[in-house]
Design a protein around this motif. Sequence first.
Motif, PDB file in Angstrom:
ATOM      1  N   THR A 128       0.916  -1.349  -0.523  1.00 38.57           N
ATOM      2  CA  THR A 128       0.012   0.338   0.167  1.00 38.57           C
ATOM      3  C   THR A 128       0.808   1.492   0.109  1.00 38.57           C
ATOM      4  N   VAL A 129       1.795   1.399   0.534  1.00 43.54           N
ATOM      5  CA  VAL A 129       2.775   2.305   0.744  1.00 43.54           C
ATOM      6  C   VAL A 129       3.628   2.922  -0.316  1.00 43.54           C
ATOM      7  N   GLU A 130       3.724   1.332  -1.368  1.00 47.52           N
ATOM      8  CA  GLU A 130       4.492   1.806  -2.436  1.00 47.52           C
ATOM      9  C   GLU A 130       3.723   2.006  -3.294  1.00 47.52           C
ATOM     10  N   LEU A 131       2.108   1.520  -3.240  1.00 44.02           N
ATOM     11  CA  LEU A 131       1.261   2.148  -4.617  1.00 44.02           C
ATOM     12  C   LEU A 131       1.473   3.263  -4.157  1.00 44.02           C
ATOM     13  N   LEU A 132       1.628   4.346  -2.994  1.00 46.79           N
ATOM     14  CA  LEU A 132       1.700   5.983  -3.207  1.00 46.79           C
ATOM     15  C   LEU A 132       2.682   6.442  -4.323  1.00 46.79           C
ATOM     16  N   ALA A 133       3.382   6.341  -4.464  1.00 50.68           N
ATOM     17  CA  ALA A 133       4.534   6.229  -5.746  1.00 50.68           C
ATOM     18  C   ALA A 133       4.336   5.509  -7.216  1.00 50.68           C
ATOM     19  N   ALA A 134       3.553   5.692  -7.089  1.00 53.95           N
ATOM     20  CA  ALA A 134       2.806   5.352  -8.879  1.00 53.95           C
ATOM     21  C   ALA A 134       1.698   6.419  -9.067  1.00 53.95           C
ATOM     22  N   ILE A 135       0.830   7.259  -8.065  1.00 56.17           N
ATOM     23  CA  ILE A 135      -0.227   8.074  -8.133  1.00 56.17           C
ATOM     24  C   ILE A 135       1.198   9.134  -8.510  1.00 56.17           C
ATOM     25  N   PRO A 136       0.561   9.625  -9.753  1.00 52.41           N
ATOM     26  CA  PRO A 136       0.981  11.229 -10.942  1.00 52.41           C
ATOM     27  C   PRO A 136       0.628  12.388  -9.375  1.00 52.41           C
ATOM     28  N   SER A 137       1.968  13.280  -9.802  1.00 52.36           N
ATOM     29  CA  SER A 137       2.224  14.100  -9.288  1.00 52.36           C
ATOM     30  C   SER A 137       0.784  15.236  -8.942  1.00 52.36           C
ATOM     31  N   VAL A 138       0.440  15.241 -10.818  1.00 55.68           N
ATOM     32  CA  VAL A 138      -0.928  16.760 -11.048  1.00 55.68           C
ATOM     33  C   VAL A 138      -2.030  15.977  -9.599  1.00 55.68           C
ATOM     34  N   PRO A 191       7.388   6.775   0.327  1.00 57.06           N
ATOM     35  CA  PRO A 191       7.586   5.194  -0.299  1.00 57.06           C
ATOM     36  C   PRO A 191       8.801   5.370  -0.145  1.00 57.06           C
ATOM     37  N   THR A 192       9.705   6.574  -0.854  1.00 52.52           N
ATOM     38  CA  THR A 192      11.163   6.660  -1.205  1.00 52.52           C
ATOM     39  C   THR A 192      11.761   6.913   0.543  1.00 52.52           C
ATOM     40  N   VAL A 193      11.691   6.795   1.244  1.00 57.20           N
ATOM     41  CA  VAL A 193      11.935   6.972   3.197  1.00 57.20           C
ATOM     42  C   VAL A 193      12.242   5.718   3.448  1.00 57.20           C
ATOM     43  N   ALA A 194      10.361   5.508   3.163  1.00 60.92           N
ATOM     44  CA  ALA A 194      10.109   4.067   4.080  1.00 60.92           C
ATOM     45  C   ALA A 194      10.692   2.934   3.613  1.00 60.92           C
ATOM     46  N   ALA A 195      11.085   2.555   1.979  1.00 59.73           N
ATOM     47  CA  ALA A 195      11.239   1.818   1.086  1.00 59.73           C
ATOM     48  C   ALA A 195      12.676   1.553   1.626  1.00 59.73           C
ATOM     49  N   VAL A 196      13.590   2.823   1.145  1.00 64.42           N
ATOM     50  CA  VAL A 196      15.104   2.143   2.023  1.00 64.42           C
ATOM     51  C   VAL A 196      15.402   2.180   3.234  1.00 64.42           C
ATOM     52  N   SER A 197      13.881   2.680   4.644  1.00 70.71           N
ATOM     53  CA  SER A 197      14.560   2.445   5.690  1.00 70.71           C
ATOM     54  C   SER A 197      14.192   0.985   5.807  1.00 70.71           C
ATOM     55  N   GLN A 198      13.075   0.784   5.148  1.00 66.76           N
ATOM     56  CA  GLN A 198      12.783  -0.748   5.691  1.00 66.76           C
ATOM     57  C   GLN A 198      14.086  -1.746   5.441  1.00 66.76           C
ATOM     58  N   ASP A 199      14.640  -1.378   4.395  1.00 64.56           N
ATOM     59  CA  ASP A 199      15.623  -2.244   4.073  1.00 64.56           C
ATOM     60  C   ASP A 199      16.777  -1.839   4.499  1.00 64.56           C
ATOM     61  N   ALA A 200      17.029  -0.915   5.209  1.00 64.78           N
ATOM     62  CA  ALA A 200      18.168  -0.561   5.850  1.00 64.78           C
ATOM     63  C   ALA A 200      18.305  -1.650   7.168  1.00 64.78           C
TER      64      ALA A 200
END
Length: 325
Positions: A128-138, A191-200
């Motif tokens: 769900t969090v990763e899907l936020l990155a797929a929403i267009p900026s407009v 999504p960017t911060v959450a995904a990379v922080s999860q990997d760390a």
Amino acid sequence: MTPLSTLEQARVPGAVAAAPSTWDFVADRLFRAVAKAAAGAILALLAFILFQIGAKAWPAIHAYGTGFLTSTTWDVGRGQFGVLPAIWGTLYSSLLALVIGGFFGVVMAIFLTQDFLSPRLAQVFRITVELLAAIPSVVYGLWGIFFVVPAVRPAANWLHDHAGFIPVFGTTLSGPGLLPAALVLAIMILPTVAAVSQDALQLVPYRVKEAAYGMGATRWEAILGVMLPTAATGIFGALVLGFGRALGETMALAMLIGNSNQLTLSLFAPANTLAALLALNFPEAGPREAQVLMYAALVLLAITLIVNVAGEWIMGGASRRGGKR
């Protein structure tokens, strides 16, 4: 019985070890050459982009010099141009978004990796969090205009009425402004911060947390005192990536920040960013204004490069200090 040499093993059918064949040497050299060529092509592309932008911006650089970076006037009719308000708005909105989105991104990474949820439910939240990155900026921009601005306006105006003497609450929120833009931008970098922080956090060996438990630490003591410091370099990298994303965001901020060339600390005042300035002025720009906008693009590129280089330098220094311990 003497052990077989490597070449003798290569001749034995079914041998585990074998000497590299001629094809292996050729493939290895070919792969190295391709990898070096790809790295060189990336550097060449960056240099080409800088050269093209710099060449088109050179007349404006020669005409306005460093005064372009310190002037607050943008008047096409009189030929006066300055991007200090846009630089300020870019850094201010991006830092606000980083504080908000970075905090919730790291908290979400902890929530999804430290066994607060079952693996299946955690995966649902992660997707769900990763899907936020797929929403267009407009779409984010439209959502901000029709939902975020009306939602925060009453609280913003109440803060102005009761704490207007504080500079950050010094104006009312009549429409687009820094706060709605920063809130939407925070969601966009989440999504960017959450995904990379999860990997760390997932890269930290589980025995590290078990050792903390063995020494009597509680769950939160182990997370805050052991897991987060151990993964700090990766989490800092996530914040740098999120900050870089926030600096370059264009359409949502062009719709939400208000596009006003002014220097202000107020969270509720309209402002401007370099990316929004470029997007809104290029379609109708004349030759002189196009050169000035290229100068502004060069400034934005320089800020982004400085942020990324500084982030890499800090992470590298932290990694070297950690390796010496």
